[in-house]
Design a protein around this motif. Structure first.
Motif, PDB file in Angstrom:
ATOM      1  N   PHE A 120     -15.460   3.637   7.098  1.00 51.42           N
ATOM      2  CA  PHE A 120     -14.098   4.018   6.718  1.00 51.42           C
ATOM      3  C   PHE A 120     -13.854   3.947   5.212  1.00 51.42           C
ATOM      4  O   PHE A 120     -12.736   4.146   4.745  1.00 51.42           O
TER       5      PHE A 120
ATOM      6  N   TYR B 249     -12.436  -2.310  -3.484  1.00 44.72           N
ATOM      7  CA  TYR B 249     -12.941  -2.409  -2.110  1.00 44.72           C
ATOM      8  C   TYR B 249     -14.473  -2.298  -2.048  1.00 44.72           C
ATOM      9  O   TYR B 249     -15.016  -1.943  -1.002  1.00 44.72           O
TER      10      TYR B 249
ATOM     11  N   ASN C 160      -2.071   0.230   6.836  1.00 47.48           N
ATOM     12  CA  ASN C 160      -1.533  -1.034   7.357  1.00 47.48           C
ATOM     13  C   ASN C 160      -0.625  -1.773   6.361  1.00 47.48           C
ATOM     14  O   ASN C 160      -0.480  -2.980   6.415  1.00 47.48           O
TER      15      ASN C 160
ATOM     16  N   ARG D  27       3.070  -6.359   9.061  1.00 49.25           N
ATOM     17  CA  ARG D  27       2.375  -5.224   9.692  1.00 49.25           C
ATOM     18  C   ARG D  27       3.005  -4.838  11.022  1.00 49.25           C
ATOM     19  O   ARG D  27       3.035  -3.655  11.373  1.00 49.25           O
TER      20      ARG D  27
ATOM     21  N   HIS E 272     -16.639  -3.194   0.868  1.00 47.78           N
ATOM     22  CA  HIS E 272     -16.624  -2.355   2.077  1.00 47.78           C
ATOM     23  C   HIS E 272     -17.378  -1.035   1.887  1.00 47.78           C
ATOM     24  O   HIS E 272     -17.273  -0.146   2.728  1.00 47.78           O
TER      25      HIS E 272
ATOM     26  N   HIS F 185      -2.123  -5.538   1.722  1.00 47.26           N
ATOM     27  CA  HIS F 185      -3.414  -6.227   1.609  1.00 47.26           C
ATOM     28  C   HIS F 185      -3.144  -7.624   1.086  1.00 47.26           C
ATOM     29  O   HIS F 185      -2.265  -7.810   0.237  1.00 47.26           O
TER      30      HIS F 185
ATOM     31  N   ILE G 121      -4.581   0.796  11.753  1.00 48.19           N
ATOM     32  CA  ILE G 121      -5.505  -0.098  11.022  1.00 48.19           C
ATOM     33  C   ILE G 121      -5.835   0.430   9.619  1.00 48.19           C
ATOM     34  O   ILE G 121      -6.150  -0.345   8.716  1.00 48.19           O
ATOM     35  N   GLY G 122      -5.721   1.729   9.431  1.00 44.79           N
ATOM     36  CA  GLY G 122      -5.984   2.309   8.108  1.00 44.79           C
ATOM     37  C   GLY G 122      -4.758   2.167   7.219  1.00 44.79           C
ATOM     38  O   GLY G 122      -4.820   1.588   6.133  1.00 44.79           O
TER      39      GLY G 122
ATOM     40  N   LYS H 110       0.816  -1.221   0.000  1.00 43.28           N
ATOM     41  CA  LYS H 110       0.000   0.000   0.000  1.00 43.28           C
ATOM     42  C   LYS H 110       0.852   1.275   0.000  1.00 43.28           C
ATOM     43  O   LYS H 110       2.063   1.228   0.259  1.00 43.28           O
TER      44      LYS H 110
HETATM   45  P1  CMP Z   1      -7.304  -4.636   3.892  1.00 45.13           P
HETATM   46  O1  CMP Z   1      -6.797  -5.961   4.269  1.00 45.13           O
HETATM   47  O2  CMP Z   1      -6.738  -3.975   2.693  1.00 45.13           O
HETATM   48  O3  CMP Z   1      -8.895  -4.719   3.728  1.00 45.13           O
HETATM   49  C1  CMP Z   1      -9.758  -3.651   3.988  1.00 45.13           C
HETATM   50  C2  CMP Z   1      -9.049  -2.475   4.555  1.00 45.13           C
HETATM   51  O4  CMP Z   1      -9.861  -1.523   5.199  1.00 45.13           O
HETATM   52  C3  CMP Z   1      -8.119  -2.938   5.667  1.00 45.13           C
HETATM   53  O5  CMP Z   1      -7.050  -3.653   5.129  1.00 45.13           O
HETATM   54  C4  CMP Z   1      -7.755  -1.633   6.321  1.00 45.13           C
HETATM   55  O6  CMP Z   1      -6.728  -0.949   5.643  1.00 45.13           O
HETATM   56  C5  CMP Z   1      -9.054  -0.862   6.156  1.00 45.13           C
HETATM   57  N1  CMP Z   1      -9.763  -0.809   7.428  1.00 45.13           N
HETATM   58  C6  CMP Z   1     -10.314  -1.827   8.091  1.00 45.13           C
HETATM   59  N2  CMP Z   1     -10.879  -1.382   9.240  1.00 45.13           N
HETATM   60  C7  CMP Z   1     -10.649  -0.053   9.276  1.00 45.13           C
HETATM   61  C8  CMP Z   1     -10.978   0.959  10.205  1.00 45.13           C
HETATM   62  N3  CMP Z   1     -11.654   0.679  11.319  1.00 45.13           N
HETATM   63  N4  CMP Z   1     -10.597   2.225   9.929  1.00 45.13           N
HETATM   64  C9  CMP Z   1      -9.912   2.497   8.784  1.00 45.13           C
HETATM   65  N5  CMP Z   1      -9.576   1.569   7.862  1.00 45.13           N
HETATM   66  C10 CMP Z   1      -9.940   0.303   8.114  1.00 45.13           C
END
Ligand code: CMP
Length: 139
Positions: free
Chosen positions: A59, A51, A114, A104, A54, A117, A111-112, A11
């Motif tokens: 988020f 994505y 990170n 990680r 989601h 993926h 968590i954002g 990322k």
């Molecule tokens: P990833 O494995 O790429 O899949 C979905 C992504 O959403 C996750 O990694 C994080 O980067 C992001 N994500 C998940 N939960 C949160 C959160 N609570 N706040 C911000 N980003 C999030």
């Protein structure tokens, strides 16, 4: 054990911090083979499409802002149980919960942002691999 293929994204935070080489080294050291790879700057449409699962999450906007901020490195990884193995190498989604020795734990900020993926199931690995590398499914 079954040979699988899974999709990896390094990322923007990790590319900006010059951690691409170190992350690829951890992937290879774990026994996963890089069978396809490219660097690209995701468009908004590409990030939102990738994505889409989601899109109702609070988020989602922040996630797409982040993923389009600067280039990413997408790759297809192959190996025995590649989907689960790469998730092990990455560590928990939230780096605060990631185990020692994982990508990680070593590089992710929160968590954002990170750093990486990886596909979460064999079915999604097929969908995600095809998103960036049409025709790269394991036959
Ligand atoms: P990833 O494995 O790429 O899949 C979905 C992504 O959403 C996750 O990694 C994080 O980067 C992001 N994500 C998940 N939960 C949160 C959160 N609570 N706040 C911000 N980003 C999030």
């Amino acid at each position: 054990m079954a040979t699988e293929r899974t999709l990896s994204i390094i990322k923007p935070d990790a590319v900006e911090a010059n951690n691409v080489g170190a992350i690829l080294a951890m992937i290879e050291k774990a026994g996963l083979k890089i069978v396809a790879m490219r660097m690209l700057h995701l468009s908004r449409a590409q990030a939102e499409g990738f994505y889409a699962v989601h899109k109702e999450r609070p988020f989602f906007g922040e996630l797409c802002d982040f993923m389009t901020r600067s280039p990413v490195v997408v790759s297809v990884l192959e190996g025995d149980n590649a989907v689960a193995k790469y998730r092990e190498v990455m560590g928990a989604t939230n780096p605060a919960e990631a185990a020692e020795g994982t990508i990680r734990k070593a590089f992710a900020k929160d968590i954002g942002e990170n750093s990486v993926h990886g596909s979460d199931s064999l079915e999604n690995a097929g969908i995600e691999t095809n998103y960036f590398f049409p025709g790269c499914l394991l036959l």
